[in-house]
Design a protein around this motif. Structure first.
Motif, PDB file in Angstrom:
ATOM      1  N   VAL A 140      -1.559  39.875 -43.085  1.00 37.66           N
ATOM      2  CA  VAL A 140      -1.830  40.985 -42.162  1.00 37.66           C
ATOM      3  C   VAL A 140      -1.098  40.750 -40.844  1.00 37.66           C
ATOM      4  O   VAL A 140      -0.483  41.670 -40.275  1.00 37.66           O
ATOM      5  CB  VAL A 140      -3.344  41.146 -41.926  1.00 37.66           C
ATOM      6  CG1 VAL A 140      -3.611  42.168 -40.820  1.00 37.66           C
ATOM      7  CG2 VAL A 140      -4.043  41.567 -43.205  1.00 37.66           C
ATOM      8  N   ASP A 143       2.537  41.551 -41.202  1.00 40.65           N
ATOM      9  CA  ASP A 143       2.788  42.992 -41.153  1.00 40.65           C
ATOM     10  C   ASP A 143       2.681  43.534 -39.729  1.00 40.65           C
ATOM     11  O   ASP A 143       3.476  44.395 -39.317  1.00 40.65           O
ATOM     12  CB  ASP A 143       1.806  43.724 -42.062  1.00 40.65           C
ATOM     13  CG  ASP A 143       2.097  43.487 -43.542  1.00 40.65           C
ATOM     14  OD1 ASP A 143       3.174  42.940 -43.843  1.00 40.65           O
ATOM     15  OD2 ASP A 143       1.252  43.844 -44.380  1.00 40.65           O
ATOM     16  N   ALA A 154      -5.968  47.080 -35.759  1.00 43.10           N
ATOM     17  CA  ALA A 154      -6.401  45.882 -36.474  1.00 43.10           C
ATOM     18  C   ALA A 154      -7.131  44.884 -35.577  1.00 43.10           C
ATOM     19  O   ALA A 154      -7.600  43.856 -36.069  1.00 43.10           O
ATOM     20  CB  ALA A 154      -5.189  45.193 -37.108  1.00 43.10           C
ATOM     21  N   ALA A 193      -8.990  42.296 -46.111  1.00 41.45           N
ATOM     22  CA  ALA A 193      -7.669  42.037 -45.523  1.00 41.45           C
ATOM     23  C   ALA A 193      -6.578  42.747 -46.308  1.00 41.45           C
ATOM     24  O   ALA A 193      -5.669  43.357 -45.731  1.00 41.45           O
ATOM     25  CB  ALA A 193      -7.410  40.535 -45.473  1.00 41.45           C
ATOM     26  N   ARG A 194      -6.675  42.683 -47.615  1.00 42.51           N
ATOM     27  CA  ARG A 194      -5.658  43.349 -48.437  1.00 42.51           C
ATOM     28  C   ARG A 194      -5.765  44.876 -48.295  1.00 42.51           C
ATOM     29  O   ARG A 194      -4.744  45.586 -48.300  1.00 42.51           O
ATOM     30  CB  ARG A 194      -5.809  42.935 -49.885  1.00 42.51           C
ATOM     31  CG  ARG A 194      -5.660  41.424 -50.091  1.00 42.51           C
ATOM     32  CD  ARG A 194      -5.508  41.051 -51.546  1.00 42.51           C
ATOM     33  NE  ARG A 194      -5.481  39.598 -51.718  1.00 42.51           N
ATOM     34  CZ  ARG A 194      -4.429  38.837 -51.455  1.00 42.51           C
ATOM     35  NH1 ARG A 194      -3.311  39.384 -51.006  1.00 42.51           N
ATOM     36  NH2 ARG A 194      -4.480  37.530 -51.638  1.00 42.51           N
ATOM     37  N   LEU A 196      -6.705  46.449 -45.592  1.00 45.96           N
ATOM     38  CA  LEU A 196      -6.112  46.798 -44.303  1.00 45.96           C
ATOM     39  C   LEU A 196      -4.594  46.834 -44.400  1.00 45.96           C
ATOM     40  O   LEU A 196      -3.949  47.724 -43.830  1.00 45.96           O
ATOM     41  CB  LEU A 196      -6.554  45.798 -43.235  1.00 45.96           C
ATOM     42  CG  LEU A 196      -5.947  46.008 -41.846  1.00 45.96           C
ATOM     43  CD1 LEU A 196      -6.315  47.382 -41.289  1.00 45.96           C
ATOM     44  CD2 LEU A 196      -6.377  44.904 -40.886  1.00 45.96           C
ATOM     45  N   ARG A 197      -4.015  45.898 -45.120  1.00 48.39           N
ATOM     46  CA  ARG A 197      -2.556  45.922 -45.305  1.00 48.39           C
ATOM     47  C   ARG A 197      -2.123  47.206 -45.994  1.00 48.39           C
ATOM     48  O   ARG A 197      -1.136  47.849 -45.600  1.00 48.39           O
ATOM     49  CB  ARG A 197      -2.100  44.719 -46.135  1.00 48.39           C
ATOM     50  CG  ARG A 197      -2.219  43.380 -45.451  1.00 48.39           C
ATOM     51  CD  ARG A 197      -1.542  42.310 -46.295  1.00 48.39           C
ATOM     52  NE  ARG A 197      -0.094  42.471 -46.277  1.00 48.39           N
ATOM     53  CZ  ARG A 197       0.725  41.940 -47.186  1.00 48.39           C
ATOM     54  NH1 ARG A 197       0.223  41.278 -48.211  1.00 48.39           N
ATOM     55  NH2 ARG A 197       2.024  42.120 -47.087  1.00 48.39           N
TER      56      ARG A 197
END
Length: 225
Positions: A140, A143, A154, A193-194, A196-197
């Motif tokens: 994250v 990115d 974020a 977390a994934r 949010l990516r």
């Protein structure tokens, strides 16, 4: 050994008030000890450095300490340097340690440092389940560094996740027994977390789609398409 042999001469010159000879003796005592410490370190190039020090020590001890003059001192310098090089030529030397990596910088520097601390605790405390979560958060951060405009969105995610992981890691390091629900919680954090990516990338895709439509409309209005 050479330095210890100069100790009686140093005391003699001290009481005789022969300052130049005393200086030569003291250097003849100190430089070999310094050369021995360098050789004990056994890094690349230390044999050459120790040979130079031994040569200088022999030359000063002979030329100044014994009053033999510069020519004899130079001959002893070359002899001690060459002998030391031959003696320690085959000793393996390790490469110097690599310099530490520079600390992270930028708006995500604090998050990077905190994440590195969590990974260190996880590795030291043999709790591998923290590693995938830390790696997902690290992705994250990668990115966000490429698209800083997403940092504001974020920020709360990073605060909640990093605070929670730090507390879990510190408790585990203090000797706490992992509860049965820890595995589920860590999987949820990794999934968040994934997700949010994916959301950040979806926003970028939507923004690109809007830019394409705006540019296409502009071209039609200007009569270029």
């Amino acid at each position: 050994m050479m330095g210890m042999a100069m100790v009686p001469a140093a005391f003699f010159n001290l009481f005789a008030m022969r300052q130049q000879a005393l200086l030569g003796c003291l250097l003849g005592i100190g430089l070999p000890f310094l050369a021995a410490r360098i050789m004990k370190r056994a890094r690349r190039g230390d044999a050459k450095r120790a040979a130079v020090l031994m040569g200088v020590a022999a030359g000063l001890a002979t030329g100044l300490g014994a009053g033999a003059g510069p020519i004899i001192g130079l001959l002893f310098t070359l002899g001690a340097w060459g002998g030391t090089r031959l003696l320690y030529a085959e000793i393996p030397e390790a490469a110097p340690p690599a310099p530490p990596p520079p600390p992270p910088s930028g708006p995500l520097a604090d998050a990077r440092l905190r994440l590195a601390g969590i990974e260190t605790i996880a590795a030291r405390g043999n709790e591998p389940r923290l590693i995938p979560v830390a790696q997902a958060i690290g992705q994250v951060l990668d990115d966000l560094e490429e698209r800083p405009e997403g940092i504001a969105r974020a920020r709360r995610f990073l605060v909640v996740h990093l605070d929670g992981l730090e507390r879990i890691a510190s408790r585990l390091e203090a000797g706490a027994t992992p509860p049965p629900a820890l595995g589920t919680l860590l999987r949820d954090l990794e999934t968040a977390a994934r997700r949010l990516r994916d959301d950040l990338r979806a926003e970028e895709s939507a923004a690109l789609d809007i830019q394409v439509k705006v540019l296409a409309d502009r071209l039609r209005e200007e009569g270029y398409s």
